[in-house]
Write a protein that holds these residues in place. Structure first.
Motif, PDB file in Angstrom:
ATOM      1  N   GLY A 135       0.780  -1.231   0.000  1.00 37.28           N
ATOM      2  CA  GLY A 135       0.000   0.000   0.000  1.00 37.28           C
ATOM      3  C   GLY A 135       0.806   1.271   0.000  1.00 37.28           C
ATOM      4  O   GLY A 135       0.514   2.177  -0.788  1.00 37.28           O
ATOM      5  N   PRO A 136       1.848   1.422   0.857  1.00 34.51           N
ATOM      6  CA  PRO A 136       2.607   2.673   0.839  1.00 34.51           C
ATOM      7  C   PRO A 136       3.361   2.920  -0.458  1.00 34.51           C
ATOM      8  O   PRO A 136       3.602   4.069  -0.834  1.00 34.51           O
ATOM      9  CB  PRO A 136       3.585   2.507   2.018  1.00 34.51           C
ATOM     10  CG  PRO A 136       2.969   1.484   2.888  1.00 34.51           C
ATOM     11  CD  PRO A 136       2.255   0.555   1.970  1.00 34.51           C
ATOM     12  N   GLY A 137       3.738   1.846  -1.160  1.00 36.55           N
ATOM     13  CA  GLY A 137       4.469   2.007  -2.407  1.00 36.55           C
ATOM     14  C   GLY A 137       5.910   2.415  -2.173  1.00 36.55           C
ATOM     15  O   GLY A 137       6.485   2.214  -1.104  1.00 36.55           O
ATOM     16  N   PHE A 138       6.506   3.024  -3.188  1.00 35.68           N
ATOM     17  CA  PHE A 138       7.882   3.479  -3.095  1.00 35.68           C
ATOM     18  C   PHE A 138       8.016   4.811  -3.821  1.00 35.68           C
ATOM     19  O   PHE A 138       7.114   5.229  -4.567  1.00 35.68           O
ATOM     20  CB  PHE A 138       8.851   2.445  -3.682  1.00 35.68           C
ATOM     21  CG  PHE A 138       8.557   2.037  -5.096  1.00 35.68           C
ATOM     22  CD1 PHE A 138       9.129   2.700  -6.172  1.00 35.68           C
ATOM     23  CD2 PHE A 138       7.705   0.975  -5.366  1.00 35.68           C
ATOM     24  CE1 PHE A 138       8.858   2.330  -7.476  1.00 35.68           C
ATOM     25  CE2 PHE A 138       7.423   0.592  -6.671  1.00 35.68           C
ATOM     26  CZ  PHE A 138       8.006   1.276  -7.722  1.00 35.68           C
ATOM     27  N   LEU A 139       9.129   5.467  -3.586  1.00 39.59           N
ATOM     28  CA  LEU A 139       9.369   6.815  -4.101  1.00 39.59           C
ATOM     29  C   LEU A 139      10.303   6.769  -5.302  1.00 39.59           C
ATOM     30  O   LEU A 139      11.268   6.016  -5.333  1.00 39.59           O
ATOM     31  CB  LEU A 139       9.982   7.706  -3.015  1.00 39.59           C
ATOM     32  CG  LEU A 139       9.133   7.953  -1.769  1.00 39.59           C
ATOM     33  CD1 LEU A 139       9.922   8.771  -0.750  1.00 39.59           C
ATOM     34  CD2 LEU A 139       7.841   8.668  -2.120  1.00 39.59           C
ATOM     35  N   LEU A 140       9.997   7.598  -6.286  1.00 40.56           N
ATOM     36  CA  LEU A 140      10.881   7.835  -7.421  1.00 40.56           C
ATOM     37  C   LEU A 140      11.304   9.287  -7.409  1.00 40.56           C
ATOM     38  O   LEU A 140      11.014  10.061  -8.315  1.00 40.56           O
ATOM     39  CB  LEU A 140      10.171   7.500  -8.742  1.00 40.56           C
ATOM     40  CG  LEU A 140       9.915   6.022  -9.016  1.00 40.56           C
ATOM     41  CD1 LEU A 140       9.164   5.853 -10.327  1.00 40.56           C
ATOM     42  CD2 LEU A 140      11.222   5.240  -9.052  1.00 40.56           C
ATOM     43  N   GLY A 141      11.962   9.684  -6.343  1.00 41.74           N
ATOM     44  CA  GLY A 141      12.292  11.083  -6.156  1.00 41.74           C
ATOM     45  C   GLY A 141      11.430  11.679  -5.068  1.00 41.74           C
ATOM     46  O   GLY A 141      10.501  11.045  -4.550  1.00 41.74           O
ATOM     47  N   ALA A 142      11.732  12.902  -4.711  1.00 38.02           N
ATOM     48  CA  ALA A 142      11.025  13.560  -3.624  1.00 38.02           C
ATOM     49  C   ALA A 142       9.569  13.806  -4.014  1.00 38.02           C
ATOM     50  O   ALA A 142       9.278  14.523  -4.967  1.00 38.02           O
ATOM     51  CB  ALA A 142      11.702  14.885  -3.279  1.00 38.02           C
ATOM     52  N   GLY A 143       8.630  13.190  -3.265  1.00 36.04           N
ATOM     53  CA  GLY A 143       7.212  13.418  -3.477  1.00 36.04           C
ATOM     54  C   GLY A 143       6.602  12.661  -4.634  1.00 36.04           C
ATOM     55  O   GLY A 143       5.410  12.819  -4.898  1.00 36.04           O
ATOM     56  N   ARG A 144       7.347  11.823  -5.336  1.00 39.84           N
ATOM     57  CA  ARG A 144       6.816  11.035  -6.455  1.00 39.84           C
ATOM     58  C   ARG A 144       6.608   9.607  -5.974  1.00 39.84           C
ATOM     59  O   ARG A 144       7.572   8.857  -5.802  1.00 39.84           O
ATOM     60  CB  ARG A 144       7.762  11.058  -7.655  1.00 39.84           C
ATOM     61  CG  ARG A 144       7.646  12.292  -8.532  1.00 39.84           C
ATOM     62  CD  ARG A 144       8.393  13.453  -7.959  1.00 39.84           C
ATOM     63  NE  ARG A 144       8.433  14.582  -8.897  1.00 39.84           N
ATOM     64  CZ  ARG A 144       9.055  15.719  -8.647  1.00 39.84           C
ATOM     65  NH1 ARG A 144       9.693  15.891  -7.494  1.00 39.84           N
ATOM     66  NH2 ARG A 144       9.042  16.694  -9.533  1.00 39.84           N
ATOM     67  N   THR A 145       5.353   9.231  -5.761  1.00 39.36           N
ATOM     68  CA  THR A 145       5.016   7.947  -5.163  1.00 39.36           C
ATOM     69  C   THR A 145       4.436   7.019  -6.214  1.00 39.36           C
ATOM     70  O   THR A 145       3.629   7.439  -7.049  1.00 39.36           O
ATOM     71  CB  THR A 145       4.016   8.121  -4.015  1.00 39.36           C
ATOM     72  OG1 THR A 145       4.526   9.069  -3.082  1.00 39.36           O
ATOM     73  CG2 THR A 145       3.766   6.803  -3.316  1.00 39.36           C
ATOM     74  N   VAL A 146       4.831   5.756  -6.149  1.00 33.64           N
ATOM     75  CA  VAL A 146       4.260   4.693  -6.975  1.00 33.64           C
ATOM     76  C   VAL A 146       3.535   3.742  -6.033  1.00 33.64           C
ATOM     77  O   VAL A 146       4.172   3.038  -5.245  1.00 33.64           O
ATOM     78  CB  VAL A 146       5.348   3.960  -7.780  1.00 33.64           C
ATOM     79  CG1 VAL A 146       4.731   2.854  -8.632  1.00 33.64           C
ATOM     80  CG2 VAL A 146       6.118   4.929  -8.653  1.00 33.64           C
ATOM     81  N   ALA A 147       2.207   3.740  -6.071  1.00 33.96           N
ATOM     82  CA  ALA A 147       1.391   2.968  -5.150  1.00 33.96           C
ATOM     83  C   ALA A 147       0.152   2.469  -5.877  1.00 33.96           C
ATOM     84  O   ALA A 147      -0.171   2.949  -6.974  1.00 33.96           O
ATOM     85  CB  ALA A 147       0.999   3.822  -3.938  1.00 33.96           C
ATOM     86  N   PRO A 148      -0.578   1.494  -5.309  1.00 35.80           N
ATOM     87  CA  PRO A 148      -1.815   1.030  -5.958  1.00 35.80           C
ATOM     88  C   PRO A 148      -2.852   2.123  -6.128  1.00 35.80           C
ATOM     89  O   PRO A 148      -3.677   2.051  -7.048  1.00 35.80           O
ATOM     90  CB  PRO A 148      -2.303  -0.078  -5.020  1.00 35.80           C
ATOM     91  CG  PRO A 148      -1.097  -0.540  -4.296  1.00 35.80           C
ATOM     92  CD  PRO A 148      -0.234   0.660  -4.145  1.00 35.80           C
ATOM     93  N   THR A 149      -2.847   3.128  -5.262  1.00 32.46           N
ATOM     94  CA  THR A 149      -3.812   4.215  -5.393  1.00 32.46           C
ATOM     95  C   THR A 149      -3.532   5.101  -6.596  1.00 32.46           C
ATOM     96  O   THR A 149      -4.408   5.869  -7.014  1.00 32.46           O
ATOM     97  CB  THR A 149      -3.804   5.068  -4.123  1.00 32.46           C
ATOM     98  OG1 THR A 149      -2.462   5.518  -3.862  1.00 32.46           O
ATOM     99  CG2 THR A 149      -4.288   4.257  -2.928  1.00 32.46           C
ATOM    100  N   GLY A 150      -2.358   5.026  -7.158  1.00 35.51           N
ATOM    101  CA  GLY A 150      -2.007   5.832  -8.320  1.00 35.51           C
ATOM    102  C   GLY A 150      -0.528   6.128  -8.343  1.00 35.51           C
ATOM    103  O   GLY A 150       0.186   5.966  -7.338  1.00 35.51           O
ATOM    104  N   VAL A 151      -0.071   6.561  -9.484  1.00 30.97           N
ATOM    105  CA  VAL A 151       1.343   6.887  -9.688  1.00 30.97           C
ATOM    106  C   VAL A 151       1.443   8.384  -9.900  1.00 30.97           C
ATOM    107  O   VAL A 151       0.797   8.947 -10.788  1.00 30.97           O
ATOM    108  CB  VAL A 151       1.920   6.125 -10.896  1.00 30.97           C
ATOM    109  CG1 VAL A 151       3.388   6.474 -11.090  1.00 30.97           C
ATOM    110  CG2 VAL A 151       1.750   4.620 -10.715  1.00 30.97           C
ATOM    111  N   SER A 152       2.238   9.042  -9.050  1.00 30.02           N
ATOM    112  CA  SER A 152       2.412  10.488  -9.171  1.00 30.02           C
ATOM    113  C   SER A 152       3.200  10.816 -10.428  1.00 30.02           C
ATOM    114  O   SER A 152       4.056  10.025 -10.860  1.00 30.02           O
ATOM    115  CB  SER A 152       3.132  11.046  -7.940  1.00 30.02           C
ATOM    116  OG  SER A 152       2.433  10.731  -6.765  1.00 30.02           O
ATOM    117  N   PRO A 153       2.946  11.971 -11.026  1.00 37.53           N
ATOM    118  CA  PRO A 153       3.780  12.377 -12.171  1.00 37.53           C
ATOM    119  C   PRO A 153       5.237  12.488 -11.747  1.00 37.53           C
ATOM    120  O   PRO A 153       5.564  13.133 -10.754  1.00 37.53           O
ATOM    121  CB  PRO A 153       3.192  13.740 -12.563  1.00 37.53           C
ATOM    122  CG  PRO A 153       1.806  13.732 -12.019  1.00 37.53           C
ATOM    123  CD  PRO A 153       1.861  12.924 -10.758  1.00 37.53           C
TER     124      PRO A 153
END
Length: 410
Positions: free
Chosen positions: A256-274
């Motif tokens: 659920g928490p996912g992981f980060l691809l840089g500051a504030g960029r989250t990859v999680a089941p709820t969605g992937v941040s730009p």
């Protein structure tokens, strides 16, 4: 009144003790030296076959020692960047960490089996005796080690591997020999280990499926990254070393928490941040596109399966309600601690700016890895333990009938 004479130690006991300590120190030195030599051999081989080596023999040896320290949690610093700002590299290839951990574990187990548990301390001393000058040597150069991180994480890494080796060398003693609740603690650790294994194994399947889905992009990136055969071999080797990291990141995504691809960029089941343009690397090609994905919610079945495994372990133990609840809670806590350690080692910085934070956030991952087994395993296991507990105590057995007196003859 004269005091009784103190008995002298047997002849040769001092020499035997000194020999045992020297053997334990040699085991620690050998564990460090073999791991360092293996890495140096691979780095030197790639340096020799490279058509355009960037540095001489000293640079190759600095890379080998830096990788050895990186495998134990230390951070590396690269000074030769385009911006002039030193870039930190803190993502530890988990498969690379397995080599020094295994060698130190086996060396400690052999030393303890042939002596006492105090031999583990001498093995640790010999290992750190090699790590100290290696850290000093790797503290300079274009790719240098962060001395503070090495001073913290390398002894911690070595102490954990040494403790595991001492337990193995002592015959893997059971906890119930020391504390009355040791049996329940061992059951909780076993169930937590099974849940952690399910999360990591399932994460490898999730990451492998994502990588297969983006196989075209991954292959295109691999071909563009390095044209010479030596460079492609180095990239392929690095991808193999990072496969456990991919499994941990994918499991954190499923939690659920996912992981980060840089500051504030989250990859999680709820969605992937730009996220910005990622480095050209084959494993990063498996990252989903920004936005929501319906298939991402299917990954939540993985932590539910891990919680179900904890519940099965508790039910099969056939213990009381309170003990079942305690074991389920302890297994959930063990799973959270184990997975938070993997998450902390698998992530870190890969540069500056947007690349300053990569991988799972360890405390969010720890909370999720603890909450999922606790929520899934605790209610059904305690309910089944309650249903299988007798409502009333069994009646006491009837006292034996007294023997009949002999019958008088007629």
């Amino acid at each position: 009144m004269t005091q009784p004479a103190q008995p002298y130690p047997p002849a040769g006991a001092g020499r035997a003790l000194a020999a045992a300590r020297a053997s334990a120190v040699s085991a620690g030195v050998a564990a460090a030296g073999l791991a360092l030599a293996a890495l140096a051999a691979v780095v030197l081989l790639l340096w020799v076959v490279s058509p355009y080596p960037d540095s001489g023999l000293g640079g190759a040896l600095h890379i080998a020692t830096g990788l050895w320290l990186l495998a134990q949690g230390a951070d590396l610093v690269r000074d030769g960047t385009l911006s002039g700002v030193p870039a930190s590299i803190g993502v530890t290839p988990l498969l690379l960490s397995a080599l020094p951990a295994w060698l130190l574990h086996r060396g400690t187990a052999s030393a303890v089996a042939g002596g006492t548990t105090r031999s583990a301390g001498w093995v640790l001393g010999g290992y750190l005796g090699v790590a100290a000058p290696v850290t000093v040597y790797a503290a300079s150069g274009p790719l240098r080690v962060d001395v503070l991180s090495a001073a913290v994480y390398v002894p911690l890494f070595a102490a954990l591997a040494t403790a595991a080796g001492a337990w193995t060398g002592s015959g893997r003693p059971r906890l119930d020999r020391y504390v009355p609740w040791g049996g329940d603690a061992a059951l909780a650790l076993r169930a937590g280990g099974i849940a952690t294994g399910i999360l990591v194994g399932g994460g490898a399947l999730v990451g492998g499926a994502a990588l297969a889905w983006h196989a075209g992009a991954a292959g295109h990136t691999f071909g563009q990254l390095s044209a010479p055969i030596a460079g492609q071999a180095a990239v392929a080797l690095l991808c193999v070393l990072l496969v456990p990291n991919l499994a941990v990141w994918s499991a954190s995504y499923a939690l659920g928490p996912g992981f980060l691809l840089g500051a504030g960029r989250t990859v999680a089941p709820t969605g992937v941040s730009p996220h910005p343009l990622l480095p050209r690397f084959p494993l990063l090609a498996a990252v989903p596109a920004p936005g929501g994905h319906a298939l991402g919610w299917a990954a939540l079945a993985l932590p539910a399966l891990a919680g179900a495994a904890v519940a099965v372990c508790c039910v099969r133990a056939a213990i009381g309600v309170r003990r079942t609840a305690a074991v389920a809670a302890g297994a959930s806590l063990a799973c959270g601690l184990a997975f938070s350690t993997l998450a902390a080692f698998s992530g870190g910085p890969l540069g500056v700016g947007t690349l300053a934070t990569f991988g799972p956030t360890w405390w969010l991952t720890a909370a999720a890895a603890t909450a999922w087994p606790l929520a899934v395993a605790l209610p059904p296991s305690t309910l089944l333990a309650y249903l299988h507990t007798p409502r009333y105590p069994p009646p006491p057995p009837y006292p034996p009938m007294p023997p009949h007196p002999p019958t008088a003859g007629l």
